[in-house]
Scaffold this motif. Structure first.
Motif, PDB file in Angstrom:
ATOM      1  N   ILE A  58       0.829  -1.146  -0.010  1.00  0.00           N
ATOM      2  CA  ILE A  58       0.076  -0.081   0.091  1.00  0.00           C
ATOM      3  C   ILE A  58       0.958   1.159  -0.069  1.00  0.00           C
ATOM      4  CG2 ILE A  58      -0.300  -0.230   2.689  1.00  0.00           C
ATOM      5  CD1 ILE A  58      -2.940   1.359   0.023  1.00  0.00           C
ATOM      6  N   ASP A  59       2.080   1.352   0.647  1.00  0.00           N
ATOM      7  CA  ASP A  59       2.792   2.578   0.638  1.00  0.00           C
ATOM      8  C   ASP A  59       3.484   2.856  -0.653  1.00  0.00           C
ATOM      9  OD1 ASP A  59       2.257   2.878   3.510  1.00  0.00           O
ATOM     10  OD2 ASP A  59       4.030   1.810   3.995  1.00  0.00           O
ATOM     11  N   LYS A  60       3.589   1.826  -1.382  1.00  0.00           N
ATOM     12  CA  LYS A  60       4.375   2.110  -2.827  1.00  0.00           C
ATOM     13  C   LYS A  60       3.170   2.438  -3.848  1.00  0.00           C
ATOM     14  CE  LYS A  60       8.318  -0.742  -1.633  1.00  0.00           C
ATOM     15  NZ  LYS A  60       9.201  -1.973  -1.873  1.00  0.00           N
ATOM     16  N   MET A  61       2.069   2.043  -3.582  1.00  0.00           N
ATOM     17  CA  MET A  61       0.652   2.199  -4.594  1.00  0.00           C
ATOM     18  C   MET A  61       0.403   3.973  -4.771  1.00  0.00           C
ATOM     19  SD  MET A  61      -1.840  -0.570  -3.545  1.00  0.00           S
ATOM     20  CE  MET A  61      -1.388  -2.450  -3.728  1.00  0.00           C
ATOM     21  N   THR A  62       0.181   4.116  -5.844  1.00  0.00           N
ATOM     22  CA  THR A  62      -0.682   5.441  -6.017  1.00  0.00           C
ATOM     23  C   THR A  62      -2.004   5.297  -5.696  1.00  0.00           C
ATOM     24  OG1 THR A  62      -1.342   4.946  -8.298  1.00  0.00           O
ATOM     25  CG2 THR A  62       0.821   5.664  -8.031  1.00  0.00           C
ATOM     26  N   THR A  63      -2.839   6.445  -5.536  1.00  0.00           N
ATOM     27  CA  THR A  63      -4.182   6.161  -5.021  1.00  0.00           C
ATOM     28  C   THR A  63      -5.026   5.462  -6.124  1.00  0.00           C
ATOM     29  OG1 THR A  63      -3.908   8.469  -4.041  1.00  0.00           O
ATOM     30  CG2 THR A  63      -6.230   7.683  -4.573  1.00  0.00           C
ATOM     31  N   ALA A  64      -4.734   5.832  -7.450  1.00  0.00           N
ATOM     32  CA  ALA A  64      -5.386   5.064  -8.242  1.00  0.00           C
ATOM     33  C   ALA A  64      -5.104   3.601  -8.247  1.00  0.00           C
ATOM     34  CB  ALA A  64      -5.234   5.613  -9.766  1.00  0.00           C
ATOM     35  N   GLY A  65      -3.812   3.080  -8.141  1.00  0.00           N
ATOM     36  CA  GLY A  65      -3.521   1.865  -7.921  1.00  0.00           C
ATOM     37  C   GLY A  65      -4.367   1.095  -6.849  1.00  0.00           C
ATOM     38  N   ALA A  66      -4.210   1.931  -5.673  1.00  0.00           N
ATOM     39  CA  ALA A  66      -4.839   1.202  -4.325  1.00  0.00           C
ATOM     40  C   ALA A  66      -6.457   1.002  -4.766  1.00  0.00           C
ATOM     41  CB  ALA A  66      -4.718   2.190  -3.403  1.00  0.00           C
ATOM     42  N   ARG A  67      -7.028   1.923  -5.412  1.00  0.00           N
ATOM     43  CA  ARG A  67      -8.327   1.998  -5.741  1.00  0.00           C
ATOM     44  C   ARG A  67      -8.571   0.857  -6.859  1.00  0.00           C
ATOM     45  NH1 ARG A  67      -9.347   6.784  -6.988  1.00  0.00           N
ATOM     46  NH2 ARG A  67      -9.887   7.574  -4.949  1.00  0.00           N
ATOM     47  N   MET A  68      -7.825   0.543  -7.788  1.00  0.00           N
ATOM     48  CA  MET A  68      -8.041  -0.747  -8.309  1.00  0.00           C
ATOM     49  C   MET A  68      -7.766  -1.820  -7.916  1.00  0.00           C
ATOM     50  SD  MET A  68      -9.112   0.686 -11.357  1.00  0.00           S
ATOM     51  CE  MET A  68      -8.757  -0.962 -12.409  1.00  0.00           C
ATOM     52  N   ALA A  69      -6.828  -1.716  -6.975  1.00  0.00           N
ATOM     53  CA  ALA A  69      -6.544  -3.072  -5.981  1.00  0.00           C
ATOM     54  C   ALA A  69      -7.793  -3.407  -5.245  1.00  0.00           C
ATOM     55  CB  ALA A  69      -5.240  -3.047  -5.347  1.00  0.00           C
ATOM     56  N   PHE A  70      -8.474  -2.542  -4.832  1.00  0.00           N
ATOM     57  CA  PHE A  70      -9.645  -2.611  -3.968  1.00  0.00           C
ATOM     58  C   PHE A  70     -10.845  -3.356  -4.595  1.00  0.00           C
ATOM     59  CE2 PHE A  70     -13.519  -0.607  -1.934  1.00  0.00           C
ATOM     60  CZ  PHE A  70     -13.459  -1.711  -0.731  1.00  0.00           C
ATOM     61  N   TRP A  71     -11.034  -2.725  -5.934  1.00  0.00           N
ATOM     62  CA  TRP A  71     -11.930  -3.368  -6.779  1.00  0.00           C
ATOM     63  C   TRP A  71     -11.472  -4.836  -7.192  1.00  0.00           C
ATOM     64  CZ3 TRP A  71     -14.349   0.156  -5.168  1.00  0.00           C
ATOM     65  CH2 TRP A  71     -14.435   1.515  -5.277  1.00  0.00           C
ATOM     66  N   ALA A  72     -10.385  -4.913  -7.420  1.00  0.00           N
ATOM     67  CA  ALA A  72      -9.842  -6.495  -7.803  1.00  0.00           C
ATOM     68  C   ALA A  72     -10.255  -7.195  -6.621  1.00  0.00           C
ATOM     69  CB  ALA A  72      -8.456  -6.530  -8.233  1.00  0.00           C
ATOM     70  N   PHE A  73      -9.848  -6.834  -5.493  1.00  0.00           N
ATOM     71  CA  PHE A  73     -10.132  -7.572  -4.277  1.00  0.00           C
ATOM     72  C   PHE A  73     -11.474  -7.846  -4.197  1.00  0.00           C
ATOM     73  CE2 PHE A  73     -11.150  -7.487   0.496  1.00  0.00           C
ATOM     74  CZ  PHE A  73     -10.873  -8.471   0.924  1.00  0.00           C
ATOM     75  N   SER A  74     -12.353  -6.693  -4.239  1.00  0.00           N
ATOM     76  CA  SER A  74     -13.786  -6.948  -4.068  1.00  0.00           C
ATOM     77  C   SER A  74     -14.394  -8.132  -5.230  1.00  0.00           C
ATOM     78  CB  SER A  74     -14.499  -5.693  -4.430  1.00  0.00           C
ATOM     79  OG  SER A  74     -14.029  -4.610  -3.563  1.00  0.00           O
ATOM     80  N   ALA A  75     -13.943  -8.132  -6.410  1.00  0.00           N
ATOM     81  CA  ALA A  75     -14.290  -9.277  -7.174  1.00  0.00           C
ATOM     82  C   ALA A  75     -13.924 -10.668  -6.761  1.00  0.00           C
ATOM     83  CB  ALA A  75     -13.872  -8.798  -8.719  1.00  0.00           C
ATOM     84  N   VAL A  76     -12.839 -10.555  -6.477  1.00  0.00           N
ATOM     85  CA  VAL A  76     -12.340 -11.967  -5.621  1.00  0.00           C
ATOM     86  C   VAL A  76     -13.123 -12.266  -4.672  1.00  0.00           C
ATOM     87  CG1 VAL A  76      -9.966 -13.062  -4.527  1.00  0.00           C
ATOM     88  CG2 VAL A  76      -9.911 -11.801  -6.498  1.00  0.00           C
ATOM     89  N   MET A  77     -13.253 -11.355  -3.564  1.00  0.00           N
ATOM     90  CA  MET A  77     -14.193 -11.704  -2.581  1.00  0.00           C
ATOM     91  C   MET A  77     -15.273 -12.264  -2.970  1.00  0.00           C
ATOM     92  SD  MET A  77     -14.458 -12.367   0.535  1.00  0.00           S
ATOM     93  CE  MET A  77     -13.219 -11.066   1.648  1.00  0.00           C
ATOM     94  N   GLY A  78     -16.136 -11.809  -4.138  1.00  0.00           N
ATOM     95  CA  GLY A  78     -17.372 -12.187  -4.702  1.00  0.00           C
ATOM     96  C   GLY A  78     -17.085 -13.849  -5.230  1.00  0.00           C
ATOM     97  N   VAL A  79     -16.190 -14.078  -5.844  1.00  0.00           N
ATOM     98  CA  VAL A  79     -15.832 -15.463  -6.152  1.00  0.00           C
ATOM     99  C   VAL A  79     -16.047 -16.296  -4.873  1.00  0.00           C
ATOM    100  CG1 VAL A  79     -14.411 -17.005  -7.124  1.00  0.00           C
ATOM    101  CG2 VAL A  79     -14.428 -14.859  -8.111  1.00  0.00           C
TER     102      VAL A  79
END
Length: 236
Positions: A81-102
């Motif tokens: 997280i410390d190395k991510m940009t804000t946009a990168g953190a947001r995209m990673a959160f969306w990806a995590f949400s999708a994986v949690m959906g699976v």
């Protein structure tokens, strides 16, 4: 100009109700959290509504990937997280949400739709009540948070063990403790997010903190919902 903010401690008066910046920050946190929940729900429902896909995931060793992938994402967030940009953190959160959906698609295969809706509504009411209390209370919840984090580690370990031993009694105890822990963590996290805003308002990291705050609250809600569903859900 915002009203003056007095910051001697949690017991002191703080004019947060008129602070537009704080309101915008908290709305950003809950907006990100809400979008994450929508993504999770859509992915879970889509998989559960496609029997061949559901069978390919949960009827094969792929189910272990579905179970442990969200945990892997949490570790990824923690270290990157410390190395991510804000946009990168947001995209990673969306990806995590999708994986949690699976991972959560299995609840549609196990529980009735009515019991899922009931558990979701109950979790929403409890979550919102504790979030409101965490936002408005003048009590310092720091010590409570430390205790709850220790409890969280305990139920995480117990849950991982129970995946392999399948004890219904342990599952019930873990679910009861999870309800208590995640309702408490909701209040603690909201207060922490609010305090972090005052510490970092105006800094570049503040927007990224909205994403991390959303992740914390998202996890609290999802785990509270699952615990209530395990306790009260009617199985197919």
């Amino acid at each position: 100009m915002n009203n003056p903010v007095r910051t001697p401690g949690f017991g002191a008066s703080r004019s947060v109700d008129t602070d537009a910046g704080l309101r915008a920050h908290m709305l950003g946190v809950f907006r990100n959290m809400g979008l994450g929940l929508v993504i999770t729900g859509l992915v879970a429902f889509a998989i559960a509504s496609t029997p061949p896909l559901a069978a390919a995931i949960f009827g094969t060793p792929l189910k272990w990937v579905a179970i442990f992938a969200p945990l892997a994402f949490i570790f990824f967030f923690s270290f990157r997280i410390d190395k991510m940009t804000t946009a990168g953190a947001r995209m990673a959160f969306w990806a995590f949400s999708a994986v949690m959906g699976v991972s959560m698609a299995s609840i549609f295969l196990v529980f009735t739709g009515g019991s899922i809706a009931q558990a979701f509504f109950s979790a929403a009411v409890m979550f919102l009540a504790m979030a409101l209390w965490g936002y408005t209370t003048q009590r310092d919840l720091t010590k409570m948070g430390s205790f709850l984090i220790m409890g969280l580690i305990g139920i995480l370990v117990a849950s991982l063990i129970n995946i392999f031993i399948g004890s219904s009694m342990m599952a019930m105890v873990v679910s009861i403790l999870a309800v208590v822990i995640f309702t408490g963590l909701t209040a603690w996290d909201v207060q922490r997010i609010k305090s972090d805003y005052f510490a970092f308002a105006g800094h570049e990291v503040a927007e990224k903190m909205q994403v991390m705050g959303a992740l914390s609250l998202y996890l609290n809600f999802v785990n509270l919902f699952q615990a209530l569903l395990n306790l009260t859900g009617e199985r197919e």
